[in-house]
Write a protein that holds these residues in place. Sequence first.
Motif, PDB file in Angstrom:
ATOM      1  N   ILE A  15      47.217  32.954  42.808  1.00  0.00           N
ATOM      2  CA  ILE A  15      46.899  34.377  42.806  1.00  0.00           C
ATOM      3  C   ILE A  15      45.623  34.586  43.610  1.00  0.00           C
ATOM      4  O   ILE A  15      44.619  33.902  43.381  1.00  0.00           O
ATOM      5  CB  ILE A  15      46.689  34.914  41.382  1.00  0.00           C
ATOM      6  N   ILE A  16      45.657  35.536  44.535  1.00  0.00           N
ATOM      7  CA  ILE A  16      44.459  35.900  45.290  1.00  0.00           C
ATOM      8  C   ILE A  16      44.231  37.394  45.104  1.00  0.00           C
ATOM      9  O   ILE A  16      45.075  38.211  45.497  1.00  0.00           O
ATOM     10  CB  ILE A  16      44.585  35.565  46.796  1.00  0.00           C
ATOM     11  N   THR A  17      43.120  37.774  44.487  1.00  0.00           N
ATOM     12  CA  THR A  17      42.813  39.199  44.352  1.00  0.00           C
ATOM     13  C   THR A  17      42.202  39.695  45.658  1.00  0.00           C
ATOM     14  O   THR A  17      41.509  38.964  46.360  1.00  0.00           O
ATOM     15  CB  THR A  17      41.854  39.468  43.183  1.00  0.00           C
ATOM     16  N   THR A  70      39.524  45.958  37.964  1.00  0.00           N
ATOM     17  CA  THR A  70      38.483  46.363  37.011  1.00  0.00           C
ATOM     18  C   THR A  70      39.081  46.929  35.730  1.00  0.00           C
ATOM     19  O   THR A  70      38.344  47.291  34.812  1.00  0.00           O
ATOM     20  CB  THR A  70      37.537  47.415  37.633  1.00  0.00           C
ATOM     21  N   ASP A  71      40.405  47.004  35.679  1.00  0.00           N
ATOM     22  CA  ASP A  71      41.118  47.549  34.523  1.00  0.00           C
ATOM     23  C   ASP A  71      41.805  46.405  33.784  1.00  0.00           C
ATOM     24  O   ASP A  71      42.744  45.800  34.297  1.00  0.00           O
ATOM     25  CB  ASP A  71      42.146  48.575  35.003  1.00  0.00           C
ATOM     26  N   GLU A  72      41.340  46.104  32.579  1.00  0.00           N
ATOM     27  CA  GLU A  72      41.857  44.942  31.858  1.00  0.00           C
ATOM     28  C   GLU A  72      43.353  45.053  31.587  1.00  0.00           C
ATOM     29  O   GLU A  72      44.075  44.051  31.630  1.00  0.00           O
ATOM     30  CB  GLU A  72      41.098  44.747  30.541  1.00  0.00           C
ATOM     31  N   ASP A 117      31.126  46.338  38.570  1.00  0.00           N
ATOM     32  CA  ASP A 117      32.498  46.267  38.050  1.00  0.00           C
ATOM     33  C   ASP A 117      33.436  45.573  39.028  1.00  0.00           C
ATOM     34  O   ASP A 117      34.231  44.712  38.647  1.00  0.00           O
ATOM     35  CB  ASP A 117      33.021  47.678  37.736  1.00  0.00           C
ATOM     36  N   ILE A 118      33.363  45.955  40.295  1.00  0.00           N
ATOM     37  CA  ILE A 118      34.273  45.375  41.281  1.00  0.00           C
ATOM     38  C   ILE A 118      33.949  43.914  41.558  1.00  0.00           C
ATOM     39  O   ILE A 118      34.847  43.062  41.647  1.00  0.00           O
ATOM     40  CB  ILE A 118      34.230  46.190  42.592  1.00  0.00           C
ATOM     41  N   GLN A 123      35.929  39.729  38.093  1.00  0.00           N
ATOM     42  CA  GLN A 123      36.086  38.270  38.089  1.00  0.00           C
ATOM     43  C   GLN A 123      36.185  37.744  36.656  1.00  0.00           C
ATOM     44  O   GLN A 123      36.956  36.812  36.387  1.00  0.00           O
ATOM     45  CB  GLN A 123      34.925  37.606  38.837  1.00  0.00           C
ATOM     46  N   PHE A 124      35.418  38.349  35.749  1.00  0.00           N
ATOM     47  CA  PHE A 124      35.534  37.949  34.346  1.00  0.00           C
ATOM     48  C   PHE A 124      36.908  38.306  33.794  1.00  0.00           C
ATOM     49  O   PHE A 124      37.571  37.485  33.157  1.00  0.00           O
ATOM     50  CB  PHE A 124      34.446  38.613  33.505  1.00  0.00           C
ATOM     51  N   LEU A 125      37.360  39.543  34.038  1.00  0.00           N
ATOM     52  CA  LEU A 125      38.631  39.993  33.467  1.00  0.00           C
ATOM     53  C   LEU A 125      39.805  39.167  33.980  1.00  0.00           C
ATOM     54  O   LEU A 125      40.681  38.763  33.199  1.00  0.00           O
ATOM     55  CB  LEU A 125      38.860  41.470  33.793  1.00  0.00           C
ATOM     56  N   VAL A 126      39.847  38.914  35.290  1.00  0.00           N
ATOM     57  CA  VAL A 126      40.967  38.150  35.844  1.00  0.00           C
ATOM     58  C   VAL A 126      40.868  36.684  35.431  1.00  0.00           C
ATOM     59  O   VAL A 126      41.876  36.055  35.098  1.00  0.00           O
ATOM     60  CB  VAL A 126      41.034  38.295  37.373  1.00  0.00           C
ATOM     61  N   SER A 127      39.664  36.135  35.429  1.00  0.00           N
ATOM     62  CA  SER A 127      39.491  34.741  34.997  1.00  0.00           C
ATOM     63  C   SER A 127      39.901  34.567  33.538  1.00  0.00           C
ATOM     64  O   SER A 127      40.515  33.564  33.166  1.00  0.00           O
ATOM     65  CB  SER A 127      38.035  34.300  35.171  1.00  0.00           C
ATOM     66  N   LYS A 128      39.569  35.545  32.706  1.00  0.00           N
ATOM     67  CA  LYS A 128      39.948  35.481  31.288  1.00  0.00           C
ATOM     68  C   LYS A 128      41.467  35.486  31.131  1.00  0.00           C
ATOM     69  O   LYS A 128      42.038  34.643  30.411  1.00  0.00           O
ATOM     70  CB  LYS A 128      39.338  36.660  30.539  1.00  0.00           C
ATOM     71  N   ALA A 129      42.132  36.424  31.814  1.00  0.00           N
ATOM     72  CA  ALA A 129      43.583  36.538  31.676  1.00  0.00           C
ATOM     73  C   ALA A 129      44.303  35.322  32.246  1.00  0.00           C
ATOM     74  O   ALA A 129      45.198  34.750  31.604  1.00  0.00           O
ATOM     75  CB  ALA A 129      44.073  37.811  32.378  1.00  0.00           C
TER      76      ALA A 129
END
Length: 258
Positions: A15-17, A70-72, A117-118, A123-129
Amino acid sequence: MSILDLFSLTGKVSIITGGERGIGLAIAKGLAEAGSDIVIAGIDEQNLETAAEEIQALGVTCMAVKTDVTDEGQVRDMVNAVCDTYGHIDVLVNNAGSGRGKAAEEMSEEDFKWVMDINLTSQFLVSKAVGNVMLRQQKGSIVNIASMSGVIANNPQPQCNYNTSKAGSIMLTKSLACEWAGRGVRVNAINPGYTKTALIEKRLSNEDPILEDWLRFTPMHRFGVPEELVGAALYLVSDASSFTTGTTITVDGGYTCW
């Protein structure tokens, strides 16, 4: 196994954001050439579609998912869609980011939070998921695209929000690496220097005088190109770096040497 085999990503899903343009697209193509199936997550639907076609032409599958990182909730939906399609996630490159520079005394709270946020919260939200998937698998590699601005304050432009977000990205990398090292998930970062993305191309077309400073402060006296970050990314996501976690590779033409 040969050394080249260690760099192979055949059978993996990455996955690449922000993978629809610039550095993200260059990395996505590089990982595709190494054999990985690709997922690009971003907000520009038209560019996502075009990028997906370019990546698929390299002989792998590419899934494009419109996602506000930025949206969990949207991040969770994107990760679930990837798992439903592929069944596993092997690589995450947190590339999505932006900037909004302004003198600190004039910067609004909204300007500060928007960049944070961006560049950092996402990075926290995507890394967590994605990390939860990798932890269940007991394997995976995450690479955060930070910046040389995370270790120095760029001269002459004021951008305390951007610099702070990128410093946070580096510390997030180290923190996650320590938490997850014993459970098979590696987390590293790349610090790009001034790289010819759309921002610099726009400044070049406008003959922005700030570019003279950027080149003067870079020992190699040139801008990088997105493709020059692909080697570092491939190393960090592949088995060639199996004993590497919590580190940052700087690719900046020597800027941070001075």
